[in-house]
Scaffold this motif. Structure first.
Motif: not given
Length: 394
Positions: A177-183
């Motif tokens: 799994k790749v978690r895309i963390l938005i900033a």
């Protein structure tokens, strides 16, 4: 005698003195490694070869297999390529604008544990991070991944699924799994509205993750630090008292235990492992301690203040119990190679020595609410910043 006058009726110079203001002065806990010059050893060094071998074996057990590394790496490469392309050539995608894409977290640092096949990627937006923009970006990434894999023979387990959440979205298959963390850009943080945009604190946390990873790559790249981090992460999973320790706290205490010594050379893993318990037992993460200052934040922010007072107390007395077990040869139970975690709750005997678990010292005030306790902690921190302590950044 008139108040404000000395004996004999003579007035006090300057009148009545105002009461002294209490200032918070953090103190460094006793560290035997740094005090070795003052307290030289009088007995021969203990043969720690068995402990060293056990630590290395445990690290090997906790390290991901080559198949896991390959699965995560392949997925990260594909997702990173799609996101990088959106930064350079977004085409007709104008729902949001991407500024930068950075890998963060355990996979990037090389401290990931086996069975936790998750990699983290922070995407910094030029535009404001609305919930609609996050969903649109997730759909765009999903579409680009499918287009890129049209010419490939995709196994059933490698088919991608997308799941949107409050931090961003996940791209996953059966293996990883790749978690895309938005900033967003720091100057945009003050413009965020709770009803429209993603959570302000989460955005700050994602930006902090980039700073943490950058600091780690520059200062904590030694292999022994990564070994110790894996072992400490495993301890937080098996011992409830250490669960409040965040990944960033573990990174910093592992770096301190190995690199912060008079020689400035990396300590052997067995000595560093013992030193972690010695420092926690001496009160490194207690309210009056200087602790470890966050090297990526301005001011003097002690990382352990993220824990409640009760959590700090439990962490300290559990470390004291385990240090006594370790001193009498019970390292296999601590590492999880034998036995279980009952040694911190029940009396145990090691080579004829009885080790009784310690009990809490902190008592939560009954006349104060939880909010009042948090205010007290904040007051301590504010005083700390005003005084300007000599907290070490390591």
């Amino acid at each position: 005698m008139v108040r404000g006058a000395l004996r004999g009726g003579r007035p006090m110079r300057g009148g009545i003195r105002p009461p002294f203001k209490k200032t918070f002065v953090p103190r460094h806990p006793f560290d035997l490694t740094l005090a070795e010059v003052v307290f030289p050893k009088v007995s021969p060094a203990v043969d720690d070869s068995a402990l060293t071998a056990a630590l290395l074996k445990r690290n090997q057990d906790l390290s991901p297999t080559s198949a896991e590394q390959t699965a995560i790496g392949n997925l990260v490469t594909k997702v990173q390529a799609v996101l990088d392309n959106l930064v350079l050539a977004p085409g007709d995608f104008n729902t949001c604008q991407l500024e930068e894409v950075r890998q963060v977290g355990s996979f990037k640092k090389g401290t990931i544990l086996t069975g936790n096949n998750v990699a983290d990627v922070v995407v910094i937006l030029k535009t404001l991070p609305t919930k609609e923009a996050c969903e649109a970006l997730a759909k765009k990434v999903e579409a680009d991944l499918k287009n890129g894999m049209k010419t490939e023979v995709v196994a059933k387990g490698e088919q991608h699924t997308i799941q949107v959440h409050d931090r961003g979205f996940d791209v996953s298959n059966v293996q990883a799994k790749v978690r895309i963390l938005i900033a967003t850009l720091p100057q945009n943080l003050r413009k965020l509205e709770p009803e429209i945009h993603l959570d302000h604190k989460l955005m700050q946390g994602h930006l902090a993750a980039i700073r943490h990873t950058r600091w780690f790559e520059e200062n904590a790249h030694h292999s022994s630090i990564k070994v110790l981090i894996r072992i400490l992460k495993d301890l937080t999973k098996r011992f409830d008292a250490f669960a409040p320790l965040s990944a960033w706290m573990i990174d910093l205490i592992a770096h301190l235990a190995i690199m912060n010594n008079p020689s400035r050379q990396a300590l052997p893993i067995n000595m560093a492992f013992r030193r972690v318990f010695q420092l926690l037992s001496a009160g490194l993460f207690l309210p009056g301690s200087a602790g470890i200052t966050d090297p990526t934040e301005p001011g003097h922010i002690r990382v352990h203040t993220a824990m409640t007072l009760e959590q700090q107390d439990v962490c300290c007395y559990t470390a004291q119990t385990l240090l006594r077990v370790l001193a009498h040869g019970g390292y296999k139970h601590i590492l999880g190679l034998e036995g279980n975690t009952s040694i911190v709750r029940e009396m145990s005997v090691w080579n004829g020595v009885v080790v009784s678990p310690l009990t809490p010292v902190y008592e939560k005030p009954t006349d104060k609410k939880e909010g009042d306790l948090e205010e007290d902690i904040e007051m301590i921190e504010n005083e700390n910043e005003d005084v300007g302590s000599d907290d070490a950044a390591e």
